[in-house]
Structures are given as structure tokens and as C-alpha cells.
Motif scaffolding. Structure first.
Motif, PDB file in Angstrom:
ATOM      1  N   LEU A 201      14.550   4.023  12.304  1.00 38.20           N
ATOM      2  CA  LEU A 201      14.574   4.324  13.618  1.00 38.20           C
ATOM      3  C   LEU A 201      14.524   5.906  13.800  1.00 38.20           C
ATOM      4  CD1 LEU A 201      17.658   2.111  14.097  1.00 38.20           C
ATOM      5  CD2 LEU A 201      15.762   2.210  15.333  1.00 38.20           C
TER       6      LEU A 201
ATOM      7  N   PHE B 151      27.412   7.666  11.779  1.00 36.96           N
ATOM      8  CA  PHE B 151      27.780   5.995  12.323  1.00 36.96           C
ATOM      9  C   PHE B 151      28.643   5.331  11.796  1.00 36.96           C
ATOM     10  CE2 PHE B 151      24.252   5.458  15.700  1.00 36.96           C
ATOM     11  CZ  PHE B 151      23.709   6.572  15.391  1.00 36.96           C
ATOM     12  N   GLY B 152      29.221   4.283  12.170  1.00 40.47           N
ATOM     13  CA  GLY B 152      29.928   3.356  11.525  1.00 40.47           C
ATOM     14  C   GLY B 152      28.869   2.303  10.905  1.00 40.47           C
ATOM     15  N   THR B 153      29.488   1.428  10.187  1.00 42.70           N
ATOM     16  CA  THR B 153      28.611   0.368   9.434  1.00 42.70           C
ATOM     17  C   THR B 153      28.099  -0.958  10.222  1.00 42.70           C
ATOM     18  OG1 THR B 153      30.516  -0.539   8.591  1.00 42.70           O
ATOM     19  CG2 THR B 153      29.118   0.899   7.169  1.00 42.70           C
ATOM     20  N   GLY B 154      28.946  -0.798  11.765  1.00 46.10           N
ATOM     21  CA  GLY B 154      28.399  -1.735  12.526  1.00 46.10           C
ATOM     22  C   GLY B 154      29.427  -2.912  12.602  1.00 46.10           C
TER      23      GLY B 154
ATOM     24  N   TYR C 297      27.012   2.178  20.792  1.00 42.67           N
ATOM     25  CA  TYR C 297      25.431   1.695  20.773  1.00 42.67           C
ATOM     26  C   TYR C 297      25.539   0.146  20.480  1.00 42.67           C
ATOM     27  CZ  TYR C 297      23.781   6.434  20.706  1.00 42.67           C
ATOM     28  OH  TYR C 297      23.156   7.761  21.093  1.00 42.67           O
TER      29      TYR C 297
ATOM     30  N   GLY D  48      24.411  -3.532   6.332  1.00 42.40           N
ATOM     31  CA  GLY D  48      25.675  -3.293   6.062  1.00 42.40           C
ATOM     32  C   GLY D  48      26.097  -1.654   5.845  1.00 42.40           C
ATOM     33  N   GLN D  49      24.872  -0.780   6.065  1.00 47.65           N
ATOM     34  CA  GLN D  49      25.216   0.482   5.733  1.00 47.65           C
ATOM     35  C   GLN D  49      25.136   1.478   7.056  1.00 47.65           C
ATOM     36  OE1 GLN D  49      23.626   2.455   2.288  1.00 47.65           O
ATOM     37  NE2 GLN D  49      22.860   0.547   1.138  1.00 47.65           N
ATOM     38  N   GLY D  50      25.016   0.826   8.093  1.00 45.34           N
ATOM     39  CA  GLY D  50      24.711   1.477   9.460  1.00 45.34           C
ATOM     40  C   GLY D  50      23.580   2.623   9.162  1.00 45.34           C
ATOM     41  N   LEU D  51      23.423   3.722   9.974  1.00 45.80           N
ATOM     42  CA  LEU D  51      22.323   4.472   9.982  1.00 45.80           C
ATOM     43  C   LEU D  51      22.664   5.571   9.257  1.00 45.80           C
ATOM     44  CD1 LEU D  51      22.107   2.765  12.619  1.00 45.80           C
ATOM     45  CD2 LEU D  51      20.685   4.629  13.531  1.00 45.80           C
TER      46      LEU D  51
ATOM     47  N   GLN E 198      21.992  10.663  22.041  1.00 45.17           N
ATOM     48  CA  GLN E 198      20.629  10.604  21.382  1.00 45.17           C
ATOM     49  C   GLN E 198      20.104   9.145  22.068  1.00 45.17           C
ATOM     50  OE1 GLN E 198      20.516  10.856  16.941  1.00 45.17           O
ATOM     51  NE2 GLN E 198      21.897  12.495  17.146  1.00 45.17           N
TER      52      GLN E 198
ATOM     53  N   PHE F 114      17.049   6.047  21.341  1.00 46.70           N
ATOM     54  CA  PHE F 114      16.441   5.539  20.268  1.00 46.70           C
ATOM     55  C   PHE F 114      15.218   4.741  20.600  1.00 46.70           C
ATOM     56  CE2 PHE F 114      19.233   6.056  16.501  1.00 46.70           C
ATOM     57  CZ  PHE F 114      20.469   6.656  17.052  1.00 46.70           C
ATOM     58  N   GLY F 115      14.170   4.858  19.693  1.00 44.40           N
ATOM     59  CA  GLY F 115      12.820   4.068  19.784  1.00 44.40           C
ATOM     60  C   GLY F 115      13.196   2.861  19.101  1.00 44.40           C
ATOM     61  N   PRO F 116      12.283   1.756  19.250  1.00 42.01           N
ATOM     62  CA  PRO F 116      12.241   0.208  18.874  1.00 42.01           C
ATOM     63  C   PRO F 116      12.429  -0.037  17.475  1.00 42.01           C
ATOM     64  CG  PRO F 116      10.178   0.755  19.708  1.00 42.01           C
ATOM     65  CD  PRO F 116      10.915   1.770  19.867  1.00 42.01           C
ATOM     66  N   GLY F 117      11.917   1.025  16.632  1.00 41.33           N
ATOM     67  CA  GLY F 117      12.096   1.076  15.156  1.00 41.33           C
ATOM     68  C   GLY F 117      10.724   0.603  14.398  1.00 41.33           C
TER      69      GLY F 117
ATOM     70  N   GLN G 260      17.920   2.441   8.198  1.00 44.44           N
ATOM     71  CA  GLN G 260      19.067   1.380   8.446  1.00 44.44           C
ATOM     72  C   GLN G 260      18.894   0.522   7.336  1.00 44.44           C
ATOM     73  OE1 GLN G 260      18.971  -0.782  11.993  1.00 44.44           O
ATOM     74  NE2 GLN G 260      21.188  -1.089  11.795  1.00 44.44           N
TER      75      GLN G 260
ATOM     76  N   ARG H 243       9.814  -1.466  10.788  1.00 42.07           N
ATOM     77  CA  ARG H 243      10.151  -2.135   9.449  1.00 42.07           C
ATOM     78  C   ARG H 243       9.081  -1.854   8.275  1.00 42.07           C
ATOM     79  NH1 ARG H 243      14.535  -4.648   8.287  1.00 42.07           N
ATOM     80  NH2 ARG H 243      14.865  -5.207  10.529  1.00 42.07           N
TER      81      ARG H 243
ATOM     82  N   PHE I  25      14.714  -0.450   7.783  1.00 35.24           N
ATOM     83  CA  PHE I  25      14.329  -0.349   9.054  1.00 35.24           C
ATOM     84  C   PHE I  25      14.470   1.244   9.420  1.00 35.24           C
ATOM     85  CE2 PHE I  25      13.234  -1.956  13.050  1.00 35.24           C
ATOM     86  CZ  PHE I  25      14.213  -1.887  13.989  1.00 35.24           C
TER      87      PHE I  25
ATOM     88  N   GLN J 286      15.755  -4.537  17.009  1.00 31.18           N
ATOM     89  CA  GLN J 286      15.239  -3.719  17.937  1.00 31.18           C
ATOM     90  C   GLN J 286      15.849  -2.325  17.529  1.00 31.18           C
ATOM     91  OE1 GLN J 286      13.367  -4.651  20.425  1.00 31.18           O
ATOM     92  NE2 GLN J 286      13.158  -6.419  19.544  1.00 31.18           N
ATOM     93  N   GLY J 287      15.617  -1.383  18.509  1.00 32.64           N
ATOM     94  CA  GLY J 287      16.419  -0.234  18.514  1.00 32.64           C
ATOM     95  C   GLY J 287      17.659  -0.132  19.056  1.00 32.64           C
ATOM     96  N   LEU J 288      18.434   0.920  19.111  1.00 33.40           N
ATOM     97  CA  LEU J 288      19.706   1.138  19.475  1.00 33.40           C
ATOM     98  C   LEU J 288      19.777   1.440  21.037  1.00 33.40           C
ATOM     99  CD1 LEU J 288      20.053   1.135  16.584  1.00 33.40           C
ATOM    100  CD2 LEU J 288      22.256   2.598  17.064  1.00 33.40           C
TER     101      LEU J 288
ATOM    102  N   PHE K 233      27.402  -0.784  17.027  1.00 33.30           N
ATOM    103  CA  PHE K 233      27.554   0.492  16.279  1.00 33.30           C
ATOM    104  C   PHE K 233      28.562   1.567  17.128  1.00 33.30           C
ATOM    105  CE2 PHE K 233      24.993  -0.354  12.694  1.00 33.30           C
ATOM    106  CZ  PHE K 233      24.319  -1.231  12.875  1.00 33.30           C
TER     107      PHE K 233
ATOM    108  N   TYR L 270      16.250   8.255  11.123  1.00 30.83           N
ATOM    109  CA  TYR L 270      17.277   7.475  10.623  1.00 30.83           C
ATOM    110  C   TYR L 270      16.550   6.292   9.907  1.00 30.83           C
ATOM    111  CZ  TYR L 270      20.577   9.582  13.601  1.00 30.83           C
ATOM    112  OH  TYR L 270      21.340  10.780  14.347  1.00 30.83           O
TER     113      TYR L 270
ATOM    114  N   LEU M 105      20.951   9.575   8.428  1.00 27.74           N
ATOM    115  CA  LEU M 105      20.086  10.349   8.989  1.00 27.74           C
ATOM    116  C   LEU M 105      18.984  11.198   7.700  1.00 27.74           C
ATOM    117  CD1 LEU M 105      19.258  12.280  11.537  1.00 27.74           C
ATOM    118  CD2 LEU M 105      20.791  14.138  10.278  1.00 27.74           C
TER     119      LEU M 105
END
Lengths: 112, 112
Positions: free
Chosen positions: B90, A102-105, A36, B40-43, B101, B103-106, B37, B108, B88, A42-44, A90, B35, B45
Motif C-alpha cells: 500500500l 497501526f494495530g493488527t486490525g 481506517y 494478521g500483522q496490520g501495516l 495519510q 491510501f491508494g488501492p494497493g 500488509q 498484490r 499486499f 482494497q486500500g484503506l 484499523f 507499507y 512501514l
């Protein structure tokens, strides 16, 4: 435990150069794998996915990824990077009915 | 125009207050996800729902609650029990659980 690792936190490339973002997975069975992309705030957006079959997967925006079982990797590649590719990327994996991990990006910076 | 919408884009919470984040999809997807976010930690759940009137906890459900009364809607409430809600958020959906999956725009969420 199921996990996805992106070893590179930040990568900088010149516009027009090639790109490879690394992703390694740790699962008992062959997972479904995804890449992703996320622009700031923004979203993914889904770039590509691997479920089975051909190990070289083509995605949107000129990206491709190759699944290598022997190396437990699913690296993302692009032959020529554009400034608009600057974003966070990601890698994610799941095994069927389980949830997505997910990975940490990896943050990509593109310099002119 | 099909997709996933999240509102509001920004949300402010006062101490001790519950707030609700909206997620709506018109993709006719059965499964929906929330999710969190953090940098530095990714997503991670929070909750997911495989079908209307059913939902399960994810990895970090404490301090959150959800409902799934309609197929199109999966609101997330951040309760006062969540001591570190700034993040953030998502929302995502998939045609069924285990499928790709989207995703939406999120949203904050910030604490005043």
C-alpha cells in the motif's frame, strides 16, 4: 515504545445492532489517533481522526469514536450496523513528526 | 479527480528478479509512504519520503529500494534480496509528514 493494540481479531454482529471496536494506545504523549476501514483487496479509507479538542469525534458512514485519556482508548462505535460495514478496521496512532503505527486490525462480519 | 493510483493491481515475481511497483498522486502532497500488509500483522512501514529527492527507511526496509525524483511519484522496487516478498503493498501520501495519510488501492505481489 509507541504502539496501538486492537484486542479483538474478529467480531460478528447482527445487522441493525450496535457496534463497538476497541483500540488502546501506548505513547508517552497524547497521540494523534485514526480509524481506517479496508474492504477486501482494497486500500484503506479514513473514517475519522482525533488530533485534540472535543474527545467525541464524528466520522463518515455514521461512525464515531471517543478518546478517553484515563483508559488510553479510542474506541470506534456505530449505533446501527449495515451489511455494507463488513470489512477490516484499523486503528492507528502517531505523535506529531513520528510515523504512523497501526494495530493488527479487527475483522467485522455482519449477519442478516 | 484527485487521488492516489497504484499499478499494477497484481504483480508476479520470478526468483531472483527485481520488480517495481508504481505509486502516483495528484494531491500535491509532499510526503509519501510505502507499507507492506501481511495477514494478521496490520501495516508495516517500508520507506517514506518527506520531500522530493529525500527518503528514509521505515521499520522493514531491507530488500526494498525507492526513489523520489518527482513530487507526484514514489516507486518501490522489491529486490531479489527480499526473500519473502509475497504481500499486499500500500502506498499513501499526506500533505506533509505527520499529517493525515490517504491510501491508494494497493498492489498484490505474488512469487512464481
Amino acid at each position: 515504545a509507541q504502539s496501538v493494540t486492537q484486542p479483538d481479531i474478529h467480531i460478528t454482529v447482527s445487522e441493525g445492532a450496535s457496534l463497538e471496536l476497541r483500540c488502546n494506545y501506548s505513547y508517552g504523549a497524547t497521540p494523534y489517533l485514526f480509524w481506517y476501514v479496508q474492504s477486501p483487496g482494497q486500500g484503506l479509507q479514513l473514517l475519522l481522526k482525533y488530533f485534540s479538542g472535543d474527545t467525541l469525534v464524528q466520522g463518515i458512514k455514521g461512525f464515531e469514536a471517543e478518546f478517553k485519556r484515563s483508559q488510553s482508548s479510542f474506541n470506534l462505535r456505530k449505533p446501527s450496523v449495515h451489511w455494507s460495514d463488513a470489512a477490516e478496521y484499523f486503528c492507528a496512532g502517531e505523535t506529531g513528526a513520528n510515523n504512523l503505527f497501526f494495530g493488527t486490525g479487527t475483522r467485522l462480519t455482519v449477519i442478516p | 479527480d484527485g487521488g492516489i493510483t497504484q499499478s499494477p493491481k497484481y504483480l508476479f515475481r520470478k526468483e531472483g528478479q527485481n520488480v517495481t511497483l508504481s505509486c502516483e498522486q495528484n494531491l500535491n502532497h509532499d510526503a509519501m509512504y510505502w507499507y507492506r500488509q501481511d495477514p494478521g500483522q496490520g501495516l508495516r512501514l517500508i520507506y517514506y519520503s518527506q520531500i522530493v529527492n529525500d527518503f528514509q527507511k521505515g521499520d522493514i526496509a531491507e530488500g526494498y529500494s525507492v526513489s523520489r525524483e518527482k513530487k507526484e511519484s514514489f516507486p518501490l522496487t522489491v529486490t531479489s534480496a527480499q526473500k519473502n516478498p509475497t504481500a499486499f503493498y500500500l502506498c499513501a501520501s499526506s500533505i506533509w509528514h505527520g499529517e493525515t495519510q490517504y491510501f491508494g488501492p494497493g498492489t498484490r505481489l505474488l512469487v512464481l
